[in-house]
Design a protein around this motif. Structure first.
Motif, PDB file in Angstrom:
ATOM      1  N   SER A   6       0.660  -1.237  -0.133  1.00 22.25           N
ATOM      2  CA  SER A   6       0.033   0.084   0.062  1.00 22.25           C
ATOM      3  C   SER A   6       0.766   1.310  -0.068  1.00 22.25           C
ATOM      4  CB  SER A   6      -0.939   0.028   1.441  1.00 22.25           C
ATOM      5  OG  SER A   6      -1.896  -1.105   1.039  1.00 22.25           O
ATOM      6  N   LEU A   7       2.067   1.151   0.619  1.00 25.75           N
ATOM      7  CA  LEU A   7       2.675   2.286   0.812  1.00 25.75           C
ATOM      8  C   LEU A   7       3.489   2.564  -0.628  1.00 25.75           C
ATOM      9  CD1 LEU A   7       4.091   4.647   2.431  1.00 25.75           C
ATOM     10  CD2 LEU A   7       5.785   2.995   3.310  1.00 25.75           C
ATOM     11  N   GLY A   8       3.938   1.510  -1.163  1.00 27.54           N
ATOM     12  CA  GLY A   8       4.497   1.659  -2.473  1.00 27.54           C
ATOM     13  C   GLY A   8       3.474   2.066  -3.502  1.00 27.54           C
ATOM     14  N   ASP A   9       2.392   1.559  -3.361  1.00 31.53           N
ATOM     15  CA  ASP A   9       1.272   2.187  -4.399  1.00 31.53           C
ATOM     16  C   ASP A   9       1.192   3.761  -3.950  1.00 31.53           C
ATOM     17  OD1 ASP A   9       0.795  -0.395  -5.251  1.00 31.53           O
ATOM     18  OD2 ASP A   9      -1.148  -0.704  -4.273  1.00 31.53           O
ATOM     19  N   LEU A  10       0.961   4.075  -2.864  1.00 28.89           N
ATOM     20  CA  LEU A  10       1.003   5.820  -2.738  1.00 28.89           C
ATOM     21  C   LEU A  10       2.241   6.393  -3.072  1.00 28.89           C
ATOM     22  CD1 LEU A  10      -0.499   5.459   1.027  1.00 28.89           C
ATOM     23  CD2 LEU A  10      -1.644   6.420  -0.869  1.00 28.89           C
ATOM     24  N   ALA A  17       1.972   6.684  -6.987  1.00 28.79           N
ATOM     25  CA  ALA A  17       0.673   7.614  -7.341  1.00 28.79           C
ATOM     26  C   ALA A  17       1.395   9.110  -7.188  1.00 28.79           C
ATOM     27  CB  ALA A  17      -0.412   7.107  -6.545  1.00 28.79           C
ATOM     28  N   SER A  18       1.933   9.230  -6.151  1.00 30.16           N
ATOM     29  CA  SER A  18       2.395  10.364  -5.646  1.00 30.16           C
ATOM     30  C   SER A  18       3.593  10.965  -6.603  1.00 30.16           C
ATOM     31  CB  SER A  18       2.877  10.637  -4.171  1.00 30.16           C
ATOM     32  OG  SER A  18       3.381  11.676  -3.827  1.00 30.16           O
ATOM     33  N   ALA A  19       4.262  10.151  -6.837  1.00 30.20           N
ATOM     34  CA  ALA A  19       5.399  10.478  -8.147  1.00 30.20           C
ATOM     35  C   ALA A  19       4.886  10.843  -9.465  1.00 30.20           C
ATOM     36  CB  ALA A  19       6.255   9.197  -7.978  1.00 30.20           C
ATOM     37  N   ARG A  20       3.912  10.021  -9.504  1.00 26.89           N
ATOM     38  CA  ARG A  20       3.202  10.336 -10.949  1.00 26.89           C
ATOM     39  C   ARG A  20       2.311  11.584 -10.922  1.00 26.89           C
ATOM     40  NH1 ARG A  20      -0.813   5.545 -12.621  1.00 26.89           N
ATOM     41  NH2 ARG A  20      -0.614   6.025 -10.059  1.00 26.89           N
TER      42      ARG A  20
END
Length: 124
Positions: A104-108, A111-114
């Motif tokens: 979940s943290l990796g997904d966040l 998404a934040s980097a994108r």
């Protein structure tokens, strides 16, 4: 054996030895001057404590398991196998939970980097 001698022999900090004692994992006798004195088997006991800590067991569980060691080594009596299996199952569950949290943290982060990438200007 004095606490400093036990610390040197086991490589365990004096404060940790006091903590083990406060948790009921290690026992000492007080001299008339109030100094701690440990028996000759204390280094083996400290090794057993460290073995169980390294296995991820909390001190409250270790306290219950300490009388179940066979001799001075790392072998525990067979009667505690169910208890150890329960601890292993709990550890597996925590690992699974941590893996989900990591994903979940990796997904966040992804998404934040994108979202923070500058967009290319549109051609006019």
């Amino acid at each position: 054996m004095k606490i400093g001698d036990l610390a040197r022999e086991t490589g365990v900090n004096i404060r940790l030895l006091r903590y083990y004692e406060a948790q009921g994992l290690l026992t000492s006798h007080r001299t008339s001057g109030g100094h701690r004195h440990y028996t000759a088997d204390a280094p083996a006991t400290v090794t057993q404590i460290r073995t169980l800590l390294a296995a991820g067991l909390p001190t409250r569980v270790i306290r219950d398991l300490m009388p179940c060691f066979i001799g001075d080594g790392p072998t525990l009596d067979a009667c505690v196998q169910d208890h150890l299996r329960t601890q292993l199952h709990d550890l597996d569950n925590r690992i699974t939970d941590l893996q989900h949290a990591r994903a979940s943290l990796g997904d966040l982060l992804h998404a934040s980097a994108r979202a923070s990438r500058p967009t290319a200007p549109s051609p006019a």
